[in-house]
Scaffold this motif. Structure first.
Motif, PDB file in Angstrom:
ATOM      1  N   GLY A 143     -35.770  -4.933  82.222  1.00 36.36           N
ATOM      2  CA  GLY A 143     -35.605  -4.205  80.978  1.00 36.36           C
ATOM      3  C   GLY A 143     -35.283  -5.136  79.823  1.00 36.36           C
ATOM      4  O   GLY A 143     -34.480  -6.056  79.958  1.00 36.36           O
ATOM      5  N   ALA A 144     -35.915  -4.901  78.658  1.00 36.20           N
ATOM      6  CA  ALA A 144     -35.625  -5.711  77.477  1.00 36.20           C
ATOM      7  C   ALA A 144     -34.187  -5.494  77.025  1.00 36.20           C
ATOM      8  O   ALA A 144     -33.552  -6.393  76.487  1.00 36.20           O
ATOM      9  N   LYS A 145     -33.666  -4.308  77.265  1.00 40.89           N
ATOM     10  CA  LYS A 145     -32.269  -3.990  77.008  1.00 40.89           C
ATOM     11  C   LYS A 145     -31.934  -2.740  77.800  1.00 40.89           C
ATOM     12  O   LYS A 145     -32.804  -2.091  78.376  1.00 40.89           O
ATOM     13  N   GLY A 146     -30.650  -2.387  77.842  1.00 39.07           N
ATOM     14  CA  GLY A 146     -30.241  -1.203  78.572  1.00 39.07           C
ATOM     15  C   GLY A 146     -30.796   0.069  77.947  1.00 39.07           C
ATOM     16  O   GLY A 146     -30.976   0.156  76.732  1.00 39.07           O
ATOM     17  N   GLY A 147     -31.113   1.046  78.798  1.00 40.31           N
ATOM     18  CA  GLY A 147     -31.554   2.343  78.305  1.00 40.31           C
ATOM     19  C   GLY A 147     -33.032   2.478  78.014  1.00 40.31           C
ATOM     20  O   GLY A 147     -33.462   3.497  77.456  1.00 40.31           O
ATOM     21  N   VAL A 148     -33.842   1.472  78.389  1.00 36.69           N
ATOM     22  CA  VAL A 148     -35.277   1.569  78.100  1.00 36.69           C
ATOM     23  C   VAL A 148     -36.053   2.229  79.240  1.00 36.69           C
ATOM     24  O   VAL A 148     -37.268   2.411  79.138  1.00 36.69           O
ATOM     25  N   GLY A 149     -35.366   2.560  80.330  1.00 40.09           N
ATOM     26  CA  GLY A 149     -36.045   3.235  81.444  1.00 40.09           C
ATOM     27  C   GLY A 149     -36.472   2.309  82.561  1.00 40.09           C
ATOM     28  O   GLY A 149     -37.412   2.620  83.303  1.00 40.09           O
TER      29      GLY A 149
END
Length: 390
Positions: A143-149
């Motif tokens: 993930g590029a960052k948290g919360g992107v699925g």
């Protein structure tokens, strides 16, 4: 199995009370060259003890430890009709070589004895033919960052492969060291995780690996993340690479949920991966992170840039930042898009079901299936190989 006349037969004591299981074990031993069942009740030592776990497992496990420590037996196989965690986890910690669930799988038990024989041959210095196993295809989802699925994509890619290729085996590995959620997404209950593997890394082989994975569906196995943050954070990158290489050699496809980690362990994982699916949304913070990640990987030089595939998740055509903008900012092409379907995705997560069971005909599921197929290089058919998992 080739017979070696200069080797002494390996003695096997069968301590099993269930008649059908005892007979099955006797038949297996009788079919193997190099083994003989030990029937002498006065014998004070045996090479392999096969013990059935009864009504007092704690006492029996303590007996196993004592027998191994005193050298009365060299190897112990345990078997039981029960496979609850209060039986299986302590059994693996006794020092026992194998644990067989009842009813027995003939090939699994036979292979365990064959491996013992191979170890004896190696110990005697007799040359044996090495069998080359082609490793499976490994896809790491980052993930590029948290919360992107990231976990949503990893879980549903594994399920898609399982449905598209039912004759093959898939391992879904949760490498999210901080509160991994793969088991929640698939509504799985287990106390096993890869922390158990790294604590016993000297025993790691396909057989031991099988005991630490939980079956989600026929052909689909999950390796959960540790239950505590402290456990996962203490594992060296070299050990994790060993765990993953063993997994690759045991499965046709391996999907790794790498979360958002970008430390030394993560880069070892990525360097062992055939493909890295870099998950992002078309938001400026995510795209900036994608650019940074790509720059770091390019500088390291150990990860081929053509192995990195940017996946735009929750994609909407009218997004303020277009795919073209993303490619210009990152200097890397966008490999695929996954349409936004927030309601169905949330329903799947909250019910612990894969998306295909919640929205079979949705555009998102179709896109996931297409992505799963495209990430698997189909240069040649994957030959199903002997494994502890089938």
């Amino acid at each position: 199995m080739t017979k070696h006349n200069n080797l002494q037969s390996i003695s096997v004591r069968i301590a099993v009370k269930t008649p059908a299981v005892s007979r099955a074990l006797e038949e297996i031993v009788s079919t193997l060259d190099g083994f003989e069942q030990q029937l002498d009740e006065k014998a004070t030592q045996t090479d392999v003890l096969v013990l059935e776990v009864g009504d007092n497992p704690a006492k029996e496990f303590e007996t196993v430890r004592a027998l191994l420590e005193d050298g009365v037996v060299n190897q112990v196989f345990l078997t039981s009709a029960k496979t609850t965690t209060d039986i299986l986890l302590p059994a693996l910690r006794t020092g026992a070589k194998q644990f067989f669930q009842q009813p027995l799988v003939f090939q699994e038990v036979q292979q365990a004895f064959v491996d013992i024989h191979k170890e004896r041959i190696a110990g005697e210095g007799i040359a044996v033919e090495k069998v080359s196993i082609k490793p499976g295809k490994m896809v790491s989802v980052l993930g590029a960052k948290g919360g992107v699925g990231t976990t949503t994509v990893a879980v549903n890619l594994a399920v898609s492969l399982n449905r598209l290729y039912p004759e093959k085996t898939i391992a879904l590995v949760d490498m999210n060291r901080v509160l991994g959620e793969v088991t929640v997404f698939l509504d799985l209950q287990t106390e096993f995780n890869w922390d158990e593997l790294v604590k016993n890394i000297s025993r790691l082989d396909p057989a031991y690996l099988a005991k630490a994975l939980i079956q989600s569906a026929p052909g689909l196995y999950v390796m959960p993340a540790p239950n505590s943050i402290e456990s996962g954070s203490q594992v060296s990158s070299q050990v994790m690479k060993q765990v993953l290489e063993t997994t690759k050699n045991s499965f046709d496809f391996v999907i790794v949920d790498a979360g958002t980690q970008v430390g030394a362990s993560a880069f070892r994982i990525f360097s062992s991966s055939d493909t890295i699916a870099l998950i992002t949304t078309l938001s400026l913070p995510c795209i900036i992170n994608v650019k940074r990640l790509l720059g770091t990987m390019r500088l390291l030089g150990s990860i081929p840039m053509n192995n990195i595939n940017i996946i735009a998740n929750r994609f909407e055509k009218k997004s303020a930042i277009s795919l073209e903008d993303t490619e210009k900012m990152t200097g890397h092409s966008v490999y695929s898009t996954l349409p936004n379907d927030y309601q169905k995705t949330l329903e799947a997560i909250n019910t612990g079901k894969p998306l295909v069971d919640v929205a079979k005909n949705s555009q998102l599921v179709k896109s996931l299936n297409k992505l799963a197929e495209s990430l698997i290089v189909k240069e040649e058919p994957v030959v199903k190989r002997k494994s502890w998992f089938w």
